[in-house]
Design a protein around this motif. Sequence first.
Motif, PDB file in Angstrom:
ATOM      1  N   TYR A   1       0.842  -0.806   0.024  1.00  0.00           N
ATOM      2  CA  TYR A   1       0.079   0.112   0.722  1.00  0.00           C
ATOM      3  C   TYR A   1       0.958   1.144   0.257  1.00  0.00           C
ATOM      4  O   TYR A   1       0.554   2.171  -0.692  1.00  0.00           O
ATOM      5  N   GLY A   2       2.066   0.912   1.425  1.00  0.00           N
ATOM      6  CA  GLY A   2       2.641   2.244   0.649  1.00  0.00           C
ATOM      7  C   GLY A   2       3.709   2.674  -0.927  1.00  0.00           C
ATOM      8  O   GLY A   2       3.961   3.866  -0.905  1.00  0.00           O
ATOM      9  N   LEU A   3       4.141   1.088  -0.661  1.00  0.00           N
ATOM     10  CA  LEU A   3       5.409   1.405  -2.348  1.00  0.00           C
ATOM     11  C   LEU A   3       3.839   2.457  -3.239  1.00  0.00           C
ATOM     12  O   LEU A   3       4.377   2.990  -4.176  1.00  0.00           O
ATOM     13  N   ILE A   4       2.943   2.573  -3.027  1.00  0.00           N
ATOM     14  CA  ILE A   4       1.249   2.427  -4.501  1.00  0.00           C
ATOM     15  C   ILE A   4       1.841   4.613  -4.344  1.00  0.00           C
ATOM     16  O   ILE A   4       1.422   4.992  -5.040  1.00  0.00           O
ATOM     17  N   ALA A   5       1.341   4.488  -2.885  1.00  0.00           N
ATOM     18  CA  ALA A   5       1.539   5.971  -2.651  1.00  0.00           C
ATOM     19  C   ALA A   5       2.512   6.346  -2.238  1.00  0.00           C
ATOM     20  O   ALA A   5       2.766   7.739  -2.914  1.00  0.00           O
ATOM     21  N   GLU A   6       3.463   5.673  -2.597  1.00  0.00           N
ATOM     22  CA  GLU A   6       4.925   6.243  -2.656  1.00  0.00           C
ATOM     23  C   GLU A   6       4.437   6.492  -4.842  1.00  0.00           C
ATOM     24  O   GLU A   6       4.872   7.779  -4.931  1.00  0.00           O
ATOM     25  N   GLN A   7       4.346   5.610  -5.032  1.00  0.00           N
ATOM     26  CA  GLN A   7       4.751   5.752  -7.064  1.00  0.00           C
ATOM     27  C   GLN A   7       3.986   6.963  -7.491  1.00  0.00           C
ATOM     28  O   GLN A   7       3.803   7.518  -8.271  1.00  0.00           O
ATOM     29  N   ILE A   8       2.688   7.458  -6.258  1.00  0.00           N
ATOM     30  CA  ILE A   8       1.205   8.167  -6.743  1.00  0.00           C
ATOM     31  C   ILE A   8       2.112   9.794  -7.204  1.00  0.00           C
ATOM     32  O   ILE A   8       1.455  10.681  -7.325  1.00  0.00           O
ATOM     33  N   GLY A   9       2.647   9.911  -6.017  1.00  0.00           N
ATOM     34  CA  GLY A   9       3.370  10.553  -5.289  1.00  0.00           C
ATOM     35  C   GLY A   9       2.264  11.381  -4.441  1.00  0.00           C
ATOM     36  O   GLY A   9       2.522  12.677  -3.970  1.00  0.00           O
ATOM     37  N   ARG A  10       1.181  10.888  -3.391  1.00  0.00           N
ATOM     38  CA  ARG A  10       0.344  10.917  -2.549  1.00  0.00           C
ATOM     39  C   ARG A  10      -0.664  10.657  -1.787  1.00  0.00           C
ATOM     40  O   ARG A  10      -0.553   8.992  -2.421  1.00  0.00           O
ATOM     41  N   GLY A  11      -0.995  10.620  -0.936  1.00  0.00           N
ATOM     42  CA  GLY A  11      -1.633   9.507  -0.265  1.00  0.00           C
ATOM     43  C   GLY A  11      -0.498   8.721   1.025  1.00  0.00           C
ATOM     44  O   GLY A  11       0.379   8.879   0.568  1.00  0.00           O
ATOM     45  N   GLY A  12      -0.953   8.194   1.468  1.00  0.00           N
ATOM     46  CA  GLY A  12      -0.314   7.113   1.974  1.00  0.00           C
ATOM     47  C   GLY A  12      -0.872   5.832   2.385  1.00  0.00           C
ATOM     48  O   GLY A  12      -2.186   5.637   1.360  1.00  0.00           O
ATOM     49  N   PRO A  13      -0.516   5.160   2.454  1.00  0.00           N
ATOM     50  CA  PRO A  13      -0.733   3.717   3.346  1.00  0.00           C
ATOM     51  C   PRO A  13      -2.653   3.620   3.442  1.00  0.00           C
ATOM     52  O   PRO A  13      -3.044   2.718   2.322  1.00  0.00           O
ATOM     53  N   ARG A  14      -2.510   4.070   4.188  1.00  0.00           N
ATOM     54  CA  ARG A  14      -4.373   4.364   4.540  1.00  0.00           C
ATOM     55  C   ARG A  14      -5.023   3.895   3.528  1.00  0.00           C
ATOM     56  O   ARG A  14      -6.409   3.612   3.825  1.00  0.00           O
ATOM     57  N   GLN A  15      -4.724   5.311   2.628  1.00  0.00           N
ATOM     58  CA  GLN A  15      -5.329   5.934   1.666  1.00  0.00           C
ATOM     59  C   GLN A  15      -5.085   5.075   0.349  1.00  0.00           C
ATOM     60  O   GLN A  15      -6.570   4.784   0.180  1.00  0.00           O
ATOM     61  N   VAL A  16      -3.989   4.533   0.022  1.00  0.00           N
ATOM     62  CA  VAL A  16      -4.573   3.554  -0.521  1.00  0.00           C
ATOM     63  C   VAL A  16      -5.480   2.277  -0.596  1.00  0.00           C
ATOM     64  O   VAL A  16      -6.027   1.628  -1.061  1.00  0.00           O
ATOM     65  N   GLY A  17      -5.355   1.986   0.919  1.00  0.00           N
ATOM     66  CA  GLY A  17      -6.158   1.069   1.215  1.00  0.00           C
ATOM     67  C   GLY A  17      -7.524   0.889   1.198  1.00  0.00           C
ATOM     68  O   GLY A  17      -8.579   0.081   1.094  1.00  0.00           O
ATOM     69  N   GLY A  18      -7.423   2.800   1.245  1.00  0.00           N
ATOM     70  CA  GLY A  18      -9.346   2.606   1.612  1.00  0.00           C
ATOM     71  C   GLY A  18      -9.680   2.462   0.516  1.00  0.00           C
ATOM     72  O   GLY A  18     -10.631   2.268  -0.518  1.00  0.00           O
ATOM     73  N   VAL A  19      -8.564   3.572  -0.737  1.00  0.00           N
ATOM     74  CA  VAL A  19      -9.788   2.895  -2.279  1.00  0.00           C
ATOM     75  C   VAL A  19      -9.420   1.319  -2.661  1.00  0.00           C
ATOM     76  O   VAL A  19     -10.484   1.103  -3.548  1.00  0.00           O
TER      77      VAL A  19
END
Length: 105
Positions: free
Chosen positions: A29-47
Amino acid sequence: MGGSEAAEDFTEAVLRVVEAIPPGRVLTYGLIAEQIGRGGPRQVGGVMARDGHGVPWWRVVRADGSLPAHLVLDAQREWQREGTPVTRGRVDVPQAVVPPDVGAL
């Protein structure tokens, strides 16, 4: 850009990244947020919780290689089918993570 537009853009960005993860590989989840350049693991998990049913959700794991308990059995079947490296019921993240230089991501 309004709040709802920004949220929709973030959701689309997360789902695009997940769709590009190759079979047998994962991102956290965190790596996806880093790749997008915003949000964090929790936001990715919410999506993923709200909108991830149409993408290969089992390729997105926690940093320790686990998933929420209600997803594990279905994910394990997919991991086995795809040849994802798993140790003691969790994805071996160092071995399975998509390298940062993968062009599709």
